[in-house]
Design a protein around this motif. Structure first.
Motif, PDB file in Angstrom:
ATOM      1  N   MET A  46       0.842  -1.174   0.000  1.00  0.00           N
ATOM      2  CA  MET A  46       0.000   0.000   0.000  1.00  0.00           C
ATOM      3  C   MET A  46       0.888   1.239   0.000  1.00  0.00           C
ATOM      4  O   MET A  46       1.869   1.304   0.709  1.00  0.00           O
ATOM      5  CB  MET A  46      -0.896  -0.044   1.234  1.00  0.00           C
ATOM      6  CG  MET A  46      -2.017   0.913   1.169  1.00  0.00           C
ATOM      7  SD  MET A  46      -3.187   0.722   2.538  1.00  0.00           S
ATOM      8  CE  MET A  46      -3.707  -0.939   2.323  1.00  0.00           C
ATOM      9  N   ASP A  47       0.514   2.216  -0.750  1.00  0.00           N
ATOM     10  CA  ASP A  47       1.275   3.450  -0.887  1.00  0.00           C
ATOM     11  C   ASP A  47       1.211   4.244   0.413  1.00  0.00           C
ATOM     12  O   ASP A  47       0.143   4.616   0.876  1.00  0.00           O
ATOM     13  CB  ASP A  47       0.688   4.255  -2.048  1.00  0.00           C
ATOM     14  CG  ASP A  47       1.447   5.519  -2.354  1.00  0.00           C
ATOM     15  OD1 ASP A  47       2.436   5.810  -1.648  1.00  0.00           O
ATOM     16  OD2 ASP A  47       1.052   6.214  -3.294  1.00  0.00           O
ATOM     17  N   ARG A  48       2.364   4.502   1.010  1.00  0.00           N
ATOM     18  CA  ARG A  48       2.409   5.236   2.282  1.00  0.00           C
ATOM     19  C   ARG A  48       1.881   6.664   2.150  1.00  0.00           C
ATOM     20  O   ARG A  48       1.371   7.225   3.099  1.00  0.00           O
ATOM     21  CB  ARG A  48       3.817   5.242   2.840  1.00  0.00           C
ATOM     22  CG  ARG A  48       4.262   3.882   3.290  1.00  0.00           C
ATOM     23  CD  ARG A  48       5.617   3.981   3.968  1.00  0.00           C
ATOM     24  NE  ARG A  48       6.099   2.669   4.286  1.00  0.00           N
ATOM     25  CZ  ARG A  48       5.912   2.083   5.460  1.00  0.00           C
ATOM     26  NH1 ARG A  48       5.252   2.706   6.398  1.00  0.00           N
ATOM     27  NH2 ARG A  48       6.381   0.877   5.691  1.00  0.00           N
ATOM     28  N   ASP A  49       1.981   7.264   0.969  1.00  0.00           N
ATOM     29  CA  ASP A  49       1.470   8.617   0.775  1.00  0.00           C
ATOM     30  C   ASP A  49      -0.056   8.644   0.816  1.00  0.00           C
ATOM     31  O   ASP A  49      -0.658   9.657   1.136  1.00  0.00           O
ATOM     32  CB  ASP A  49       1.955   9.188  -0.559  1.00  0.00           C
ATOM     33  CG  ASP A  49       3.452   9.437  -0.558  1.00  0.00           C
ATOM     34  OD1 ASP A  49       4.011   9.694   0.533  1.00  0.00           O
ATOM     35  OD2 ASP A  49       4.065   9.361  -1.631  1.00  0.00           O
ATOM     36  N   PRO A  80      -1.914   6.681  10.714  1.00  0.00           N
ATOM     37  CA  PRO A  80      -2.772   5.521  10.975  1.00  0.00           C
ATOM     38  C   PRO A  80      -4.264   5.837  11.039  1.00  0.00           C
ATOM     39  O   PRO A  80      -5.086   5.056  10.582  1.00  0.00           O
ATOM     40  CB  PRO A  80      -2.271   5.000  12.322  1.00  0.00           C
ATOM     41  CG  PRO A  80      -0.880   5.508  12.435  1.00  0.00           C
ATOM     42  CD  PRO A  80      -0.848   6.808  11.684  1.00  0.00           C
ATOM     43  N   GLY A  81      -4.618   6.975  11.558  1.00  0.00           N
ATOM     44  CA  GLY A  81      -6.023   7.347  11.681  1.00  0.00           C
ATOM     45  C   GLY A  81      -6.727   7.532  10.347  1.00  0.00           C
ATOM     46  O   GLY A  81      -7.935   7.347  10.251  1.00  0.00           O
ATOM     47  N   ARG A  82      -5.969   7.879   9.335  1.00  0.00           N
ATOM     48  CA  ARG A  82      -6.583   8.082   8.016  1.00  0.00           C
ATOM     49  C   ARG A  82      -7.108   6.784   7.437  1.00  0.00           C
ATOM     50  O   ARG A  82      -8.123   6.781   6.759  1.00  0.00           O
ATOM     51  CB  ARG A  82      -5.600   8.735   7.054  1.00  0.00           C
ATOM     52  CG  ARG A  82      -5.383  10.200   7.438  1.00  0.00           C
ATOM     53  CD  ARG A  82      -4.852  11.060   6.380  1.00  0.00           C
ATOM     54  NE  ARG A  82      -5.622  11.002   5.149  1.00  0.00           N
ATOM     55  CZ  ARG A  82      -5.190  11.442   3.991  1.00  0.00           C
ATOM     56  NH1 ARG A  82      -3.997  11.964   3.898  1.00  0.00           N
ATOM     57  NH2 ARG A  82      -5.923  11.381   2.913  1.00  0.00           N
ATOM     58  N   LEU A  83      -6.418   5.670   7.682  1.00  0.00           N
ATOM     59  CA  LEU A  83      -6.893   4.380   7.195  1.00  0.00           C
ATOM     60  C   LEU A  83      -8.237   4.051   7.835  1.00  0.00           C
ATOM     61  O   LEU A  83      -9.177   3.646   7.145  1.00  0.00           O
ATOM     62  CB  LEU A  83      -5.883   3.267   7.474  1.00  0.00           C
ATOM     63  CG  LEU A  83      -6.314   1.856   7.053  1.00  0.00           C
ATOM     64  CD1 LEU A  83      -6.624   1.806   5.570  1.00  0.00           C
ATOM     65  CD2 LEU A  83      -5.244   0.850   7.416  1.00  0.00           C
ATOM     66  N   LEU A  84      -8.347   4.254   9.125  1.00  0.00           N
ATOM     67  CA  LEU A  84      -9.601   3.985   9.822  1.00  0.00           C
ATOM     68  C   LEU A  84     -10.723   4.866   9.275  1.00  0.00           C
ATOM     69  O   LEU A  84     -11.834   4.387   9.035  1.00  0.00           O
ATOM     70  CB  LEU A  84      -9.429   4.203  11.329  1.00  0.00           C
ATOM     71  CG  LEU A  84     -10.641   3.891  12.191  1.00  0.00           C
ATOM     72  CD1 LEU A  84     -11.088   2.449  12.016  1.00  0.00           C
ATOM     73  CD2 LEU A  84     -10.314   4.169  13.647  1.00  0.00           C
ATOM     74  N   THR A  85     -10.437   6.122   9.049  1.00  0.00           N
ATOM     75  CA  THR A  85     -11.430   7.036   8.486  1.00  0.00           C
ATOM     76  C   THR A  85     -11.852   6.587   7.093  1.00  0.00           C
ATOM     77  O   THR A  85     -13.036   6.593   6.756  1.00  0.00           O
ATOM     78  CB  THR A  85     -10.865   8.476   8.430  1.00  0.00           C
ATOM     79  OG1 THR A  85     -10.540   8.885   9.757  1.00  0.00           O
ATOM     80  CG2 THR A  85     -11.859   9.438   7.818  1.00  0.00           C
ATOM     81  N   PHE A  86     -10.879   6.163   6.290  1.00  0.00           N
ATOM     82  CA  PHE A  86     -11.174   5.701   4.939  1.00  0.00           C
ATOM     83  C   PHE A  86     -12.051   4.452   4.967  1.00  0.00           C
ATOM     84  O   PHE A  86     -13.030   4.350   4.227  1.00  0.00           O
ATOM     85  CB  PHE A  86      -9.866   5.431   4.182  1.00  0.00           C
ATOM     86  CG  PHE A  86     -10.059   5.083   2.742  1.00  0.00           C
ATOM     87  CD1 PHE A  86     -10.462   6.039   1.829  1.00  0.00           C
ATOM     88  CD2 PHE A  86      -9.834   3.793   2.297  1.00  0.00           C
ATOM     89  CE1 PHE A  86     -10.636   5.730   0.491  1.00  0.00           C
ATOM     90  CE2 PHE A  86     -10.007   3.461   0.964  1.00  0.00           C
ATOM     91  CZ  PHE A  86     -10.413   4.432   0.060  1.00  0.00           C
ATOM     92  N   VAL A  87     -11.737   3.505   5.860  1.00  0.00           N
ATOM     93  CA  VAL A  87     -12.531   2.274   5.963  1.00  0.00           C
ATOM     94  C   VAL A  87     -13.950   2.597   6.432  1.00  0.00           C
ATOM     95  O   VAL A  87     -14.920   2.018   5.935  1.00  0.00           O
ATOM     96  CB  VAL A  87     -11.842   1.241   6.881  1.00  0.00           C
ATOM     97  CG1 VAL A  87     -12.758   0.062   7.168  1.00  0.00           C
ATOM     98  CG2 VAL A  87     -10.549   0.755   6.237  1.00  0.00           C
ATOM     99  N   ARG A  88     -14.085   3.523   7.350  1.00  0.00           N
ATOM    100  CA  ARG A  88     -15.422   3.932   7.803  1.00  0.00           C
ATOM    101  C   ARG A  88     -16.228   4.532   6.652  1.00  0.00           C
ATOM    102  O   ARG A  88     -17.426   4.283   6.519  1.00  0.00           O
ATOM    103  CB  ARG A  88     -15.321   4.925   8.949  1.00  0.00           C
ATOM    104  CG  ARG A  88     -14.957   4.290  10.246  1.00  0.00           C
ATOM    105  CD  ARG A  88     -14.921   5.305  11.364  1.00  0.00           C
ATOM    106  NE  ARG A  88     -14.566   4.663  12.625  1.00  0.00           N
ATOM    107  CZ  ARG A  88     -13.949   5.258  13.601  1.00  0.00           C
ATOM    108  NH1 ARG A  88     -13.591   6.532  13.500  1.00  0.00           N
ATOM    109  NH2 ARG A  88     -13.661   4.603  14.708  1.00  0.00           N
TER     110      ARG A  88
END
Length: 81
Positions: free
Chosen positions: A1-4, A9-17
């Protein structure tokens, strides 16, 4: 997965939500699955029928006729990479 794509870490959770909200809208009978044909129908309402049709084919390559949330997330994240 592209780190950019997910710099913190919180952005992944927001994206999944957010993906879950989209998934729930597409899950017309709340059974935990999206029907590819319904998904394509929704995409056509926004002028994205062909793109959504291709996505649905990728998410349901064996044409079982249903897409669960895990597969939906995996497909979207793969497309983002």
């Amino acid at each position: 997965m592209d780190r950019d794509f997910f710099p913190e870490p919180g952005r992944l959770l927001t994206f999944v939500r957010t993906l879950k909200e989209v998934f729930d809208v597409c899950d017309e009978d709340s059974d935990g699955f999206i029907r590819p044909e319904h998904f394509v129908q929704l995409g056509s309402q926004f002028g994205q029928a062909e793109q959504v049709k291709k996505l649905a084919q990728c998410l349901d390559p064996d044409t079982f006729g249903r897409i669960n949330f895990k597969i939906f997330c995996r497909g979207v994240l793969t497309m983002k990479d």
